[in-house]
Design a protein around this motif. Structure first.
Motif, mmCIF file in Angstrom:
data_model
loop_
_atom_site.group_PDB
_atom_site.id
_atom_site.type_symbol
_atom_site.label_atom_id
_atom_site.label_comp_id
_atom_site.label_asym_id
_atom_site.label_seq_id
_atom_site.Cartn_x
_atom_site.Cartn_y
_atom_site.Cartn_z
ATOM 1 N N GLY A 134 17.512 122.685 97.266
ATOM 2 C CA GLY A 134 17.905 122.809 95.949
ATOM 3 C C GLY A 134 17.912 122.132 94.906
ATOM 4 O O GLY A 134 18.335 122.493 94.173
ATOM 5 N N HIS A 135 17.473 120.676 95.673
ATOM 6 C CA HIS A 135 17.856 119.490 94.878
ATOM 7 C C HIS A 135 16.834 119.718 93.971
ATOM 8 O O HIS A 135 15.087 119.947 93.857
ATOM 9 C CB HIS A 135 17.461 118.033 95.315
ATOM 10 C CG HIS A 135 17.711 116.937 94.524
ATOM 11 N ND1 HIS A 135 17.793 116.291 93.529
ATOM 12 C CD2 HIS A 135 19.356 116.799 94.872
ATOM 13 C CE1 HIS A 135 17.908 115.459 93.523
ATOM 14 N NE2 HIS A 135 19.490 115.657 93.700
ATOM 15 N N PRO A 136 16.923 119.252 92.562
ATOM 16 C CA PRO A 136 15.996 119.535 90.999
ATOM 17 C C PRO A 136 14.986 118.659 91.315
ATOM 18 O O PRO A 136 13.583 119.020 91.090
ATOM 19 C CB PRO A 136 16.741 118.831 89.833
ATOM 20 C CG PRO A 136 17.829 118.543 90.754
ATOM 21 C CD PRO A 136 18.500 119.386 92.329
ATOM 22 N N ILE A 137 14.738 117.759 92.216
ATOM 23 C CA ILE A 137 13.594 116.820 92.763
ATOM 24 C C ILE A 137 13.183 117.571 93.052
ATOM 25 O O ILE A 137 11.736 117.182 94.198
ATOM 26 C CB ILE A 137 14.696 115.100 93.059
ATOM 27 C CG1 ILE A 137 14.814 114.491 91.982
ATOM 28 C CG2 ILE A 137 12.852 113.953 92.888
ATOM 29 C CD1 ILE A 137 15.482 113.043 92.024
ATOM 30 N N ALA A 138 13.514 118.600 94.443
ATOM 31 C CA ALA A 138 11.806 119.102 94.916
ATOM 32 C C ALA A 138 11.757 120.230 94.354
ATOM 33 O O ALA A 138 11.126 121.517 94.902
ATOM 34 C CB ALA A 138 13.198 119.855 95.942
ATOM 35 N N VAL A 166 16.805 113.857 99.481
ATOM 36 C CA VAL A 166 15.898 115.406 99.067
ATOM 37 C C VAL A 166 14.537 115.036 100.240
ATOM 38 O O VAL A 166 13.900 115.906 100.202
ATOM 39 C CB VAL A 166 15.213 114.371 97.635
ATOM 40 C CG1 VAL A 166 14.723 115.681 97.207
ATOM 41 C CG2 VAL A 166 16.896 114.256 96.944
ATOM 42 N N PHE A 167 13.770 113.784 100.781
ATOM 43 C CA PHE A 167 12.824 114.245 101.110
ATOM 44 C C PHE A 167 12.624 112.899 102.917
ATOM 45 O O PHE A 167 13.416 111.907 102.355
ATOM 46 C CB PHE A 167 12.114 113.363 101.168
ATOM 47 C CG PHE A 167 11.231 114.188 99.435
ATOM 48 C CD1 PHE A 167 10.530 114.818 99.043
ATOM 49 C CD2 PHE A 167 11.489 113.598 98.617
ATOM 50 C CE1 PHE A 167 10.375 116.450 98.695
ATOM 51 C CE2 PHE A 167 11.416 114.957 96.991
ATOM 52 C CZ PHE A 167 10.942 115.901 97.086
ATOM 53 N N ILE A 168 12.713 113.738 103.675
ATOM 54 C CA ILE A 168 12.279 112.570 104.976
ATOM 55 C C ILE A 168 10.063 112.585 105.423
ATOM 56 O O ILE A 168 10.440 114.040 105.029
ATOM 57 C CB ILE A 168 13.547 113.692 106.354
ATOM 58 C CG1 ILE A 168 14.528 113.431 106.067
ATOM 59 C CG2 ILE A 168 12.842 111.781 107.413
ATOM 60 C CD1 ILE A 168 15.152 114.167 106.781
ATOM 61 N N SER A 169 9.962 111.856 106.063
ATOM 62 C CA SER A 169 8.860 111.600 106.132
ATOM 63 C C SER A 169 8.805 111.591 107.648
ATOM 64 O O SER A 169 9.604 110.637 108.440
ATOM 65 C CB SER A 169 8.468 110.128 105.316
ATOM 66 O OG SER A 169 7.905 111.295 103.931
#
Ligand code: ZN
Length: 240
Positions: A134-138, A166-169
């Protein structure tokens, strides 16, 4: 109002290594700036070789969001310039350190930790998972995307606990890494984004361009409330 973006790059690898120059003929900063301009931002670029490391007071004053790429010249940034960036973030400027920009003086000072990681060269695959859909960066992304070949960064990543991850790699060699972290310092927003090793065409990748565009929108200054600090008179009467 159009968001005023400054894309800053140390601009060393592109000048010194032919394969990097072929990948980024206009510099890493040029590639990032072109993508952001396409999305309607007003973008200027600055590099370490410009006067005052490219970040003189006027440039900083006119910048809503500073996108930052650095690696081998992290120690070459003047302390005074690093302090200027830190102060501007506290005053509301957005700051987006990319990849090894995590070791830049401004980011380390803003975090107050070592920002150390483990890493490995070798061109393995990275799968970037959206951890906060739900984050705007996504916005506009699928739940995961692939960076076909990259340098590995692995946990533990010595940074303060972020406001949002926001991200996990995940990397082919087995490690994982928190790749997209949101912070606030004072009035400013910070988004630290991992992908972007210079040996691969990562900033030409559509998903990466999308993240950067979304991140600039998210990090732009907000007007906020006007506040008073220090000793003050009571706003209501009371019996002392
Ligand atoms: Zn790298």
């Amino acid at each position: 109002m159009t968001v005023q973006v400054t894309v800053w790059n140390e601009h060393v690898h592109e000048r010194e290594t032919e394969s990097v120059r072929e990948r980024y003929p206009d510099g890493i900063h040029g590639a990032i700036a072109a993508g952001l301009r396409t999305d309607g931002y007003a973008v200027r670029t600055r590099t370490l070789g410009d006067p005052e490391c490219g970040l003189d007071p006027t440039t900083i004053e006119e910048t809503d969001v500073l996108v930052w790429w650095s690696h081998c010249a992290n120690d070459a940034i003047d302390d005074e310039v690093a302090d200027r960036v830190v102060e501007a973030v506290h005053d509301g400027m957005g700051f987006i350190p990319l990849h090894s920009g995590k070791n830049s003086k401004p980011f380390v000072r803003l975090m107050g930790t070592s920002c150390s990681i483990k890493y490995r060269h070798g061109g393995e695959r990275e799968r970037v998972w959206v951890a906060d859909p739900g984050h705007p960066i996504a916005d506009g992304l699928d739940e995961q995307f692939i960076v076909p070949a990259t340098e590995m960064y692995g946990e533990p990543y010595d940074v303060p606990e972020p406001d949002r991850t926001v991200f996990i790699s995940w990397f082919e060699g087995g490690e994982v890494f928190r790749s997209g972290l949101c912070y606030r310092r004072g009035a400013g927003r910070i988004f630290a984004f991992r992908p972007g090793h210079e040996a691969y065409p990562i900033y030409h990748q559509p998903e990466i361009k999308r993240v950067l565009s979304n991140a600039v929108a998210w990090a732009q200054p907000t007007s906020g409330a006007s506040v008073t600090t220090g000793e003050v008179d009571a706003v209501e009467s009371f019996d002392a």
